[in-house]
Design a protein around this motif. Structure first.
Motif, PDB file in Angstrom:
ATOM      1  N   UNK A  85     -75.536  48.157 111.261  1.00  0.00           N
ATOM      2  CA  UNK A  85     -75.588  46.887 110.543  1.00  0.00           C
ATOM      3  C   UNK A  85     -75.654  47.133 109.038  1.00  0.00           C
ATOM      4  N   UNK A  86     -76.508  48.055 108.613  1.00  0.00           N
ATOM      5  CA  UNK A  86     -76.641  48.368 107.189  1.00  0.00           C
ATOM      6  C   UNK A  86     -75.323  48.913 106.643  1.00  0.00           C
ATOM      7  N   UNK A  87     -74.660  49.740 107.436  1.00  0.00           N
ATOM      8  CA  UNK A  87     -73.383  50.309 107.001  1.00  0.00           C
ATOM      9  C   UNK A  87     -72.331  49.223 106.806  1.00  0.00           C
ATOM     10  N   UNK A  88     -72.326  48.197 107.661  1.00  0.00           N
ATOM     11  CA  UNK A  88     -71.346  47.124 107.524  1.00  0.00           C
ATOM     12  C   UNK A  88     -71.667  46.197 106.346  1.00  0.00           C
ATOM     13  N   UNK A  89     -72.917  46.222 105.853  1.00  0.00           N
ATOM     14  CA  UNK A  89     -73.276  45.400 104.698  1.00  0.00           C
ATOM     15  C   UNK A  89     -73.013  46.099 103.359  1.00  0.00           C
ATOM     16  N   UNK A  90     -72.801  47.389 103.367  1.00  0.00           N
ATOM     17  CA  UNK A  90     -72.576  48.120 102.113  1.00  0.00           C
ATOM     18  C   UNK A  90     -71.365  47.615 101.321  1.00  0.00           C
ATOM     19  N   UNK A  91     -70.220  47.285 101.950  1.00  0.00           N
ATOM     20  CA  UNK A  91     -69.110  46.720 101.172  1.00  0.00           C
ATOM     21  C   UNK A  91     -69.478  45.394 100.493  1.00  0.00           C
ATOM     22  N   UNK A  92     -70.328  44.600 101.142  1.00  0.00           N
ATOM     23  CA  UNK A  92     -70.772  43.340 100.542  1.00  0.00           C
ATOM     24  C   UNK A  92     -71.585  43.651  99.283  1.00  0.00           C
ATOM     25  N   UNK A  93     -72.463  44.616  99.384  1.00  0.00           N
ATOM     26  CA  UNK A  93     -73.261  45.032  98.234  1.00  0.00           C
ATOM     27  C   UNK A  93     -72.364  45.546  97.110  1.00  0.00           C
ATOM     28  N   UNK A  94     -71.377  46.360  97.467  1.00  0.00           N
ATOM     29  CA  UNK A  94     -70.446  46.882  96.461  1.00  0.00           C
ATOM     30  C   UNK A  94     -69.699  45.751  95.759  1.00  0.00           C
ATOM     31  N   UNK A  95     -69.257  44.757  96.525  1.00  0.00           N
ATOM     32  CA  UNK A  95     -68.525  43.625  95.937  1.00  0.00           C
ATOM     33  C   UNK A  95     -69.407  42.827  94.982  1.00  0.00           C
ATOM     34  N   UNK A  96     -70.659  42.589  95.375  1.00  0.00           N
ATOM     35  CA  UNK A  96     -71.578  41.855  94.499  1.00  0.00           C
ATOM     36  C   UNK A  96     -71.831  42.622  93.204  1.00  0.00           C
ATOM     37  N   UNK A  97     -72.050  43.924  93.316  1.00  0.00           N
ATOM     38  CA  UNK A  97     -72.282  44.734  92.113  1.00  0.00           C
ATOM     39  C   UNK A  97     -71.046  44.776  91.224  1.00  0.00           C
ATOM     40  N   UNK A  98     -69.866  44.881  91.829  1.00  0.00           N
ATOM     41  CA  UNK A  98     -68.630  44.897  91.047  1.00  0.00           C
ATOM     42  C   UNK A  98     -68.430  43.564  90.328  1.00  0.00           C
ATOM     43  N   UNK A  99     -68.750  42.457  91.004  1.00  0.00           N
ATOM     44  CA  UNK A  99     -68.615  41.137  90.382  1.00  0.00           C
ATOM     45  C   UNK A  99     -69.570  40.972  89.206  1.00  0.00           C
ATOM     46  N   UNK A 100     -70.772  41.475  89.347  1.00  0.00           N
ATOM     47  CA  UNK A 100     -71.749  41.368  88.254  1.00  0.00           C
ATOM     48  C   UNK A 100     -71.421  42.295  87.084  1.00  0.00           C
TER      49      UNK A 100
END
Length: 188
Positions: A85-100
Motif C-alpha cells: 500500500x505504501x509503495x502504491x502511494x509513493x507516486x502520489x507523494x512524488x506528484x504532490x512534491x513536484x506540484x509544490x
C-alpha cells in the motif's frame, strides 16, 4: 547305560522315569531358557521404547519448529502488510512534491496537477482493494454501507432512499472501512 550303583539307590530308573536330580536339572534348564527369553524380550522392548522416545522427541521438535516458523511468518506479515500500500502511494507523494516545487504555476496548472494526483490516488486505493461507496440519489438505504445523518422530505422520492451523499464511504476487501454519510428521504 545306567550305573548299577544308581540303580540300587534309585530303582525307578529301571522303568525309564527321570530321577529327581534329572527333573530338577531339567526344570533349572527350562527356567534358564525362560529367563533368557524374558531377558531377550526385555532388551527388545527397551530398544523399541528408546526408539519410540526418540521419535517423540523428534516429533515435538518438528512441531516446535513449525510453530516458530508460523509465528515468524505472522510477525513478518504484520510488519510488512502495509508495504504494498505504501509503495502504491509513493507516486502520489512524488506528484504532490513536484506540484509544490513549481514556483510560477497558474491556477489552471494547479488544477490539472491536482486532478492527475487525485487519479493516481484513486488508482492506488483501487489496486489495494479500497473501493469507494458513493450511492446515487434515489438508491435504497443500506445500513451496512451507509450512515444516515438526517432524514429530509424529498417530494416524489420513495421513503428510505438516499437523498444526497455528504461524504463518500470506503470498503477494503469487502469490509467497511468507513460508511458513506448520507441524508435519507422521509416518508411523505
Amino acid at each position: 547305560m545306567t550305573d548299577p550303583k544308581n540303580l540300587q539307590e534309585n530303582p525307578q530308573n529301571l522303568q525309564g522315569e527321570p530321577s529327581p536330580e534329572e527333573l530338577e536339572a531339567a526344570q533349572a534348564a527350562n527356567e534358564a531358557d525362560a529367563l533368557a527369553a524374558a531377558q531377550g524380550e526385555i532388551a527388545a522392548l527397551q530398544a523399541k521404547n528408546a526408539e519410540m522416545a526418540d521419535q517423540i522427541l523428534r516429533a515435538q521438535a518438528d512441531v516446535q519448529n513449525a510453530r516458530r516458523r508460523a509465528d515468524e511468518e505472522v510477525s513478518k506479515g504484520r510488519k510488512f502488510a502495509i508495504e504494498g500500500f505504501a509503495e502504491s502511494l509513493l507516486p502520489v507523494l512524488d506528484s504532490l512534491e513536484a506540484g509544490l516545487a513549481i514556483q510560477d504555476a497558474t491556477s489552471e496548472h494547479l488544477r490539472e496537477g491536482t486532478e492527475a494526483t487525485l487519479r493516481q490516488l484513486k488508482s492506488a486505493l483501487e489496486r489495494n482493494k479500497v473501493i469507494e461507496i458513493a450511492p446515487p440519489a434515489g438508491s435504497k438505504f443500506d445500513p451496512h454501507l451507509h450512515q444516515a445523518i438526517s432524514v429530509v422530505p424529498v417530494p416524489g422520492q420513495e421513503p428510505n432512499t438516499i437523498a444526497s451523499v455528504l461524504q463518500k464511504g470506503y470498503t477494503i476487501a469487502d469490509r467497511i472501512l468507513r460508511p458513506a454519510l448520507v441524508t435519507v428521504s422521509s416518508p411523505s
